[in-house]
Design an enzyme around this catalytic site. Sequence first.
Site, PDB file in Angstrom:
ATOM      1  N   LYS A   1      -4.907  -7.615  -2.168  1.00 59.74           N
ATOM      2  CA  LYS A   1      -3.900  -7.697  -1.100  1.00 59.74           C
ATOM      3  C   LYS A   1      -4.452  -8.209   0.236  1.00 59.74           C
ATOM      4  CE  LYS A   1      -2.939  -3.377  -1.914  1.00 59.74           C
ATOM      5  NZ  LYS A   1      -2.376  -2.033  -2.017  1.00 59.74           N
TER       6      LYS A   1
ATOM      7  N   ASP B   1      -1.991   4.936  -4.229  1.00 58.40           N
ATOM      8  CA  ASP B   1      -0.604   5.117  -3.743  1.00 58.40           C
ATOM      9  C   ASP B   1       0.380   5.411  -4.876  1.00 58.40           C
ATOM     10  OD1 ASP B   1      -0.909   2.518  -4.645  1.00 58.40           O
ATOM     11  OD2 ASP B   1       0.106   1.561  -2.960  1.00 58.40           O
TER      12      ASP B   1
HETATM   13  C1  BGC Z   1      -3.927  -2.317  -5.913  1.00 56.40           C
HETATM   14  C2  BGC Z   1      -3.438  -0.977  -6.436  1.00 56.40           C
HETATM   15  C3  BGC Z   1      -2.235  -0.508  -5.632  1.00 56.40           C
HETATM   16  C4  BGC Z   1      -1.179  -1.589  -5.580  1.00 56.40           C
HETATM   17  C5  BGC Z   1       0.040  -1.185  -4.783  1.00 56.40           C
HETATM   18  C6  BGC Z   1      -2.784  -3.301  -5.815  1.00 56.40           C
HETATM   19  O1  BGC Z   1      -3.232  -4.484  -5.208  1.00 56.40           O
HETATM   20  O2  BGC Z   1      -4.915  -2.846  -6.768  1.00 56.40           O
HETATM   21  O3  BGC Z   1      -4.463  -0.024  -6.394  1.00 56.40           O
HETATM   22  O4  BGC Z   1      -1.734   0.656  -6.219  1.00 56.40           O
HETATM   23  O5  BGC Z   1      -1.725  -2.771  -5.025  1.00 56.40           O
HETATM   24  O6  BGC Z   1      -0.270  -0.916  -3.469  1.00 56.40           O
END
Ligand code: BGC
Length: 476
Positions: free
Chosen positions: A179, A215
């Site tokens: 992200k 989360d």
């Molecule tokens: C992460 C996860 C997370 C999800 C939602 C992903 O990019 O790898 O750990 O739960 O985003 O936030």
Amino acid sequence: MLAAWWFRLCLQVNQGPFGSELSLTLQVQKHLEPFRLSLEKLQDVSARLRKDMIRGLGKHSHHRASVKMLPTFVRATPDGTEKGDFLALDLGGTNFRVLHVRVLEEEQRVLKMDSQICAIPQDIMLGTGEKLFDHIAACLAEFLDSQKLRGQTLPLGFTFSFPCEQKEIDKSILIRWTKGFNCSGVEGEDVVNLLKEAIHRRGDYDISSVAMVNDTVGTMMSCGYRDQSCEIGMIIGTGTNACYMEEMKNVKRVEGEDGRMCINTEWGGFGDDGCLKDVLTEFDEEVDKTSINPGVHTFEKMISGMYLGEIVRLVLLKLTEEKLLFRGCPSEALLTPGSFETRFISEIEEPDSGLENAKKILTKLDLDWDLVDACVARLVCDTVSSRSARLCAAALATIVNRIRINRGLDHLKTTVGVDGTVYRKHPNFSDELQAAVRLLAPKCDVTFLISEDGSGKGAAMVTAVAQRLALQSLCV
Ligand code: BGC
């Protein structure tokens, strides 16, 4: 659905369906075809995910698995007797939050007493880990002061929404950033240690026990306090992921056969081994190539809010290059990566105001549009968001089908706690997802519960359940 509506609109704007507009419709549809996934294709995707989940759970196969299936050491969902005051930290998007949370046993409610948001500027998201954790420690200090909590040692839940190999509830090694984060010196390190070191560097306060939570887990746990049949957590926001309660006997990487443990699937990584090649479009490949983490989190890049807008932009650009849109003239804005924000998709798909919103957004992007262009833009948004909802449904159906089979049930009734801007804000994403789950998991009756502030309150809930279990084991 939208395709038929657009076709009718072509008729209404006095542009005959048998002339140039019909051929335009067909050409646009040809470019959008790769996004349309049939029920059979979704069943097939679900079968592939099922195999990958089994690989991820295996003692010897997990290191090769693209769906990591990470044990979370959360062994129970809330039973409604949890209580107390907690601190929660929440890092997973562009903001970092600190919360003071109170769990009220009598009312079975989790109250957010207060919270503070600290922005994470781009230079910190891409800087050193030390700088990131110093920033977090500084925000926490500010919050403790403002709440007059300094000196109290409240248990702390840390929602850290990135893939982590959890060794224990308070030891969590970051596997990789996702992200848009890419802080150096954190991958491969224990996040709890990095937080504690940053607090020690300051030397002006201390923290007691820390429980690390993804989360998805926070979302499941916060909904689980309201509805005790909630045993799945799902996020469709900037990123996407889900967790669920798996039978311990199937979690080969953790000692013990009894009971259940929550597994963080990290389904965003599905397809990283190339198994979704036939589903990916040229636009997905382009999004991946230009991302800061090419080759990883393939499934997430087809689904989540960080990428949907960019997929739409690339499709609009392609249609413009093919002279099917905007008289073949792209604007500077349309040529700029990231200019088509994911929230535009929701705005353009609004049932009543969508077309007007489309016109405003196309004007904002400096495009020379006509009514048909606005309708085509709407169709593109609908196609890209529908695929996202249906892919999510395929993945969720894999999980509910697995839980049903695990328990040897003919029929499963279960609840999914859900959060994330895409799920919450898009006008028909949730309906489309739920409809597809009904088709893909016909023997499961799935209730969807929107989590209110799940990642913050859920972290407190995980800490509270861990405390309850520790107390119970002392009493045995
Ligand atoms: C992460 C996860 C997370 C999800 C939602 C992903 O990019 O790898 O750990 O739960 O985003 O936030």
